[in-house]
Design an enzyme around this catalytic site. Structure first.
Site, PDB file in Angstrom:
ATOM      1  N   GLY A  87       0.829  -1.199   0.074  1.00 38.72           N
ATOM      2  CA  GLY A  87       0.005  -0.004  -0.016  1.00 38.72           C
ATOM      3  C   GLY A  87       0.898   1.238   0.110  1.00 38.72           C
ATOM      4  N   ARG A 147       3.739   5.843   2.064  1.00 39.77           N
ATOM      5  CA  ARG A 147       4.419   7.312   2.179  1.00 39.77           C
ATOM      6  C   ARG A 147       3.757   8.132   0.991  1.00 39.77           C
ATOM      7  NH1 ARG A 147      10.622   7.578   1.123  1.00 39.77           N
ATOM      8  NH2 ARG A 147      10.585   5.717  -0.230  1.00 39.77           N
ATOM      9  N   LYS A 203       4.341  12.416  -2.108  1.00 39.15           N
ATOM     10  CA  LYS A 203       5.154  11.328  -1.659  1.00 39.15           C
ATOM     11  C   LYS A 203       6.077  11.876  -0.686  1.00 39.15           C
ATOM     12  CE  LYS A 203       8.291   7.743  -3.456  1.00 39.15           C
ATOM     13  NZ  LYS A 203       8.723   6.936  -4.700  1.00 39.15           N
ATOM     14  N   ASP A 239       8.141   5.575   8.551  1.00 33.17           N
ATOM     15  CA  ASP A 239       7.739   6.753   8.921  1.00 33.17           C
ATOM     16  C   ASP A 239       6.950   7.518   7.854  1.00 33.17           C
ATOM     17  OD1 ASP A 239       9.562   7.470   7.278  1.00 33.17           O
ATOM     18  OD2 ASP A 239      11.003   8.170   8.410  1.00 33.17           O
ATOM     19  N   GLY A 240       6.715   7.132   6.818  1.00 31.29           N
ATOM     20  CA  GLY A 240       5.949   7.630   5.671  1.00 31.29           C
ATOM     21  C   GLY A 240       6.673   8.851   5.134  1.00 31.29           C
ATOM     22  N   ARG A 270       3.803  14.034  -7.246  1.00 35.61           N
ATOM     23  CA  ARG A 270       3.586  13.449  -8.273  1.00 35.61           C
ATOM     24  C   ARG A 270       2.294  13.602  -8.847  1.00 35.61           C
ATOM     25  NH1 ARG A 270       6.297   7.394  -7.123  1.00 35.61           N
ATOM     26  NH2 ARG A 270       4.298   7.105  -6.093  1.00 35.61           N
ATOM     27  N   ARG A 320      -1.334  -0.124  -9.654  1.00 38.57           N
ATOM     28  CA  ARG A 320      -0.157  -1.054  -9.909  1.00 38.57           C
ATOM     29  C   ARG A 320      -0.588  -2.522 -10.136  1.00 38.57           C
ATOM     30  NH1 ARG A 320       3.686   1.913  -6.604  1.00 38.57           N
ATOM     31  NH2 ARG A 320       2.612   3.824  -6.431  1.00 38.57           N
ATOM     32  N   ASP A 369       4.519  -4.511  -7.128  1.00 36.72           N
ATOM     33  CA  ASP A 369       3.874  -3.104  -6.751  1.00 36.72           C
ATOM     34  C   ASP A 369       4.416  -1.805  -7.257  1.00 36.72           C
ATOM     35  OD1 ASP A 369       6.174  -4.000  -4.994  1.00 36.72           O
ATOM     36  OD2 ASP A 369       5.798  -2.057  -3.753  1.00 36.72           O
ATOM     37  N   ASP A 387       7.648   4.907  -9.615  1.00 35.24           N
ATOM     38  CA  ASP A 387       8.531   4.571  -8.166  1.00 35.24           C
ATOM     39  C   ASP A 387       9.946   4.835  -8.297  1.00 35.24           C
ATOM     40  OD1 ASP A 387       6.063   4.803  -6.661  1.00 35.24           O
ATOM     41  OD2 ASP A 387       6.495   2.698  -5.993  1.00 35.24           O
TER      42      ASP A 387
HETATM   43  P1  AMP Z   1       9.050   0.663  -2.842  1.00 39.95           P
HETATM   44  O1  AMP Z   1       9.452  -0.597  -3.058  1.00 39.95           O
HETATM   45  O2  AMP Z   1      10.197   1.504  -2.322  1.00 39.95           O
HETATM   46  O3  AMP Z   1       8.155   1.403  -3.733  1.00 39.95           O
HETATM   47  O4  AMP Z   1       8.329   0.431  -1.450  1.00 39.95           O
HETATM   48  C1  AMP Z   1       7.710  -0.654  -1.062  1.00 39.95           C
HETATM   49  C2  AMP Z   1       6.361  -0.693   0.225  1.00 39.95           C
HETATM   50  O5  AMP Z   1       7.085   0.292   1.173  1.00 39.95           O
HETATM   51  C3  AMP Z   1       5.501   0.560  -0.447  1.00 39.95           C
HETATM   52  O6  AMP Z   1       4.388   0.009   0.442  1.00 39.95           O
HETATM   53  C4  AMP Z   1       6.130   1.883   0.349  1.00 39.95           C
HETATM   54  O7  AMP Z   1       4.895   2.609   0.433  1.00 39.95           O
HETATM   55  C5  AMP Z   1       6.459   1.339   1.404  1.00 39.95           C
HETATM   56  N1  AMP Z   1       7.552   2.379   1.755  1.00 39.95           N
HETATM   57  C6  AMP Z   1       8.721   2.912   1.741  1.00 39.95           C
HETATM   58  N2  AMP Z   1       9.561   3.742   2.071  1.00 39.95           N
HETATM   59  C7  AMP Z   1       8.432   3.931   3.165  1.00 39.95           C
HETATM   60  C8  AMP Z   1       8.461   4.888   4.427  1.00 39.95           C
HETATM   61  N3  AMP Z   1       9.614   5.711   4.340  1.00 39.95           N
HETATM   62  N4  AMP Z   1       7.380   4.764   4.911  1.00 39.95           N
HETATM   63  C9  AMP Z   1       6.611   4.132   5.014  1.00 39.95           C
HETATM   64  N5  AMP Z   1       6.565   3.413   3.864  1.00 39.95           N
HETATM   65  C10 AMP Z   1       7.322   3.271   3.010  1.00 39.95           C
HETATM   66 MG    MG Z   2       6.673   1.250  -4.555  1.00 39.65          MG
END
Ligand code: AMP
Ligand code: MG
Length: 526
Positions: free
Chosen positions: A102, A105, A125, A137-138, A195, A202, A272, A282
């Site tokens: 999901g 962030r 983002k 931490d989002g 963005r 996705r 994703d 992403d």
């Molecule tokens: P990514 O592969 O970087 O696109 O991220 C994989 C998952 O981790 C996705 O659900 C992102 O929303 C989550 N995510 C990545 N970085 C953070 C963050 N700093 N805080 C919260 N969720 C994150």
């Molecule tokens: Mg992602």
């Protein structure tokens, strides 16, 4: 009173029922999204915008420069009519099913209808935690936000499908990150990117309800995406679902062939991170090929298996499409046509790759598919580029004006080699032999050398977002100097033009950058 106005078109949140829980804490969510508001930031500061995206959204320069713009797109204020939400999706990460992921962030501010660019979702983002943040931490740091901002600009101007970025703002808050997961956490400046895309849905958006046997939500999602972003396919039926899947395969195929053309390595092709409308999405630990290497991956998290290495991107796209096919299978209930679409992906990829190579080399293919002589030229050039460190971008640009005089060939190509000591006599012979066969094929037909060279230069960019350039822009920005960030944004807006005033951005990767963090290797930490 507000100056900035949009025509709101919140289809996603009105079509699907949302999460019933409204508190913001990490949890499993069985609906398609959760309402969640951005977290206010301490001292937002706008450091870059895309005039082109602003224009598409109907925003004037004055509006972009207003205080209101900054408060809105740093997540500090909402317009009436905005009901921000985070989307629920799952995904396969590095080949393993990860369950619910999901928007951890990312917060969608709103969907809007534009004058001439259809519907767009505006998404922040790095604007704070959501129910999907799991243990994180989002937030996003400046370095990764600069990389997202610049790369989506670069991709767009290269003519490659991508999500866009409207703005990049500092938040004024600091964010703790352990960049290489080695116990060296430090505070970094936080940032938010706005963005923009027609759809942030996705492959993993379909996988999650499928994994939960929630056929109702799965069907509703597919119908929604078809109606909203593939309306030419018509009303839902098993046949239309199949046509839709085929189109997703086709779009993904063209996208990856485009990445191969310009030397882009996504780095985290998890399901994703695969856009259902076929955009690059992403921007994490991506990288650009300096020396041509099909085995290169920028992502340190992937350094062992190199699953997402440059040369594997076509296969990985097909693997991801296979997962999507599995997810939507209940709607079609017949494996054979889905399997056929996946097989066709491989065939189309081969064909498009051949056409792309022909265009890069300025060769007109004798038929729809390359014949033996043509194909061996394409395969061999990759071997040659791999056998000594050769800058991919410079090689193809130099090739476009290869002198007629054979004795000048090696000197002419010299600027693309990283280490002259590697160039043995036998290497030089192999290269010379290839160039001889190449120039014969190139000169078939009656196109002028000039028109061949022009078409090559319209296929092979002169300027790409070299990893070390992005890193230099980041290091300066971390010292509040945004000049290189803005300069790169400018030069990357015309990647196929000569732009002699920016020649210094077209050179080889300097030796100091070869093994430097951020230049040759990146982690998922962002
Ligand atoms: P990514 O592969 O970087 O696109 O991220 C994989 C998952 O981790 C996705 O659900 C992102 O929303 C989550 N995510 C990545 N970085 C953070 C963050 N700093 N805080 C919260 N969720 C994150
Ligand atoms: Mg992602």
């Amino acid at each position: 009173m507000s100056d900035i106005t949009f025509i709101f078109d919140n289809q996603f949140t009105t079509t699907f029922s949302g999460d019933e829980v409204s508190d913001n804490y990490p949890r499993q969510v069985m609906s398609a999204y959760s309402f969640v508001e951005p977290t206010a930031t301490k001292m937002p500061q706008l450091i870059a915008t895309s005039a082109r995206v602003a224009e598409q959204l109907g925003l004037t320069e004055e509006q972009v420069n207003s205080a209101e713009f900054l408060t809105l797109f740093s997540g500090n204020r909402l317009l009436e009519g905005m009901k921000p939400f985070a989307m629920c999706y799952g995904g396969h990460q590095f080949g393993h099913w990860a369950g619910q992921l999901g928007d951890g962030r990312a917060i969608n501010l709103t969907e809007v209808r534009t004058q001439s660019h259809g519907h767009k979702t505006l998404q922040l983002k790095g604007a704070g935690p959501t129910p999907y943040s799991r243990t994180a931490d989002g937030l996003a740091v400046l370095r990764s936000s600069i990389r997202e901002f610049l790369c989506s600009e670069a991709m767009f101007h290269l003519g490659i499908a991508t999500t866009r970025a409207l703005s990049l703002s500092l938040t004024g808050d600091s964010v703790i990150r352990d960049m290489f997961y080695d116990g060296h956490a430090k505070a970094e400046p936080g940032a938010v990117v706005c963005r923009v895309s027609s759809s942030f849905i996705r492959f993993g958006s379909f996988q999650l309800p499928a994994s939960r046997q929630d056929l109702a939500l799965l069907t509703q999602l597919v119908d929604y995406v078809i109606a909203r972003d593939f309306p030419h396919l018509g009303a839902p039926s098993p046949g239309v679902y199949l046509a839709w899947f085929t189109e997703v395969c086709d779009r993904t195929c063209s996208l990856v062939v485009d990445w191969m053309r310009v030397g882009f390595v996504h780095g985290v092709m998890n399901t994703d991170n695969m856009s259902i409308i076929g955009e690059t999405i992403d921007y994490g630990p991506y990288g650009w090929i300096d020396n041509f290497d099909l085995n290169w991956t920028p992502n340190t998290t992937d350094a062992q298996g190199k699953r997402y290495r440059f040369g594997a991107q076509g296969e990985m796209a097909q693997w991801n499409l296979f997962q999507l096919a599995n997810a939507i299978f209940p709607l079609i209930d017949d494996a054979e046509p889905l399997q056929k679409a996946l097989n066709d992906f491989a065939k189309n990829y081969q064909q498009q790759w051949q056409q792309m190579m022909a265009a890069k080399l300025g060769i007109e293919l004798s038929g729809e598919l390359a014949d033996e002589a043509e194909l061996s030229l394409f395969v061999e050039v990759e071997d040659i580029l791999m056998s000594v460190e050769t800058d991919m971008t410079i090689f193809y640009r130099r090739l476009a004006d290869l002198p007629d005089d054979e004795s000048l060939w090696l000197t002419h190509l010299n600027p693309c080699f990283y280490d002259e000591a590697e160039m043995s006599t036998s290497y030089q012979e192999t290269l010379h032999n290839w160039l001889e066969r190449y120039s014969k094929l190139r000169d078939r037909g009656n196109r002028s050398r000039q028109s061949i060279s022009e078409s090559m230069n319209a296929t092979n960019p002169k300027y790409v977002l070299r990893n070390y350039l992005a890193q230099q822009a980041i290091e300066l920005a971390e010292k509040q100097d945004y000049s290189l960030l803005h300069q790169l944004q400018q030069v990357l807006a015309k990647p196929y033009d000569e732009q002699p005033e920016f020649e210094n951005f077209a050179g080889k990767r300097p030796a100091w950058a070869k093994d430097k963090a951020g230049c040759s290797m990146l982690s998922c930490s962002s």
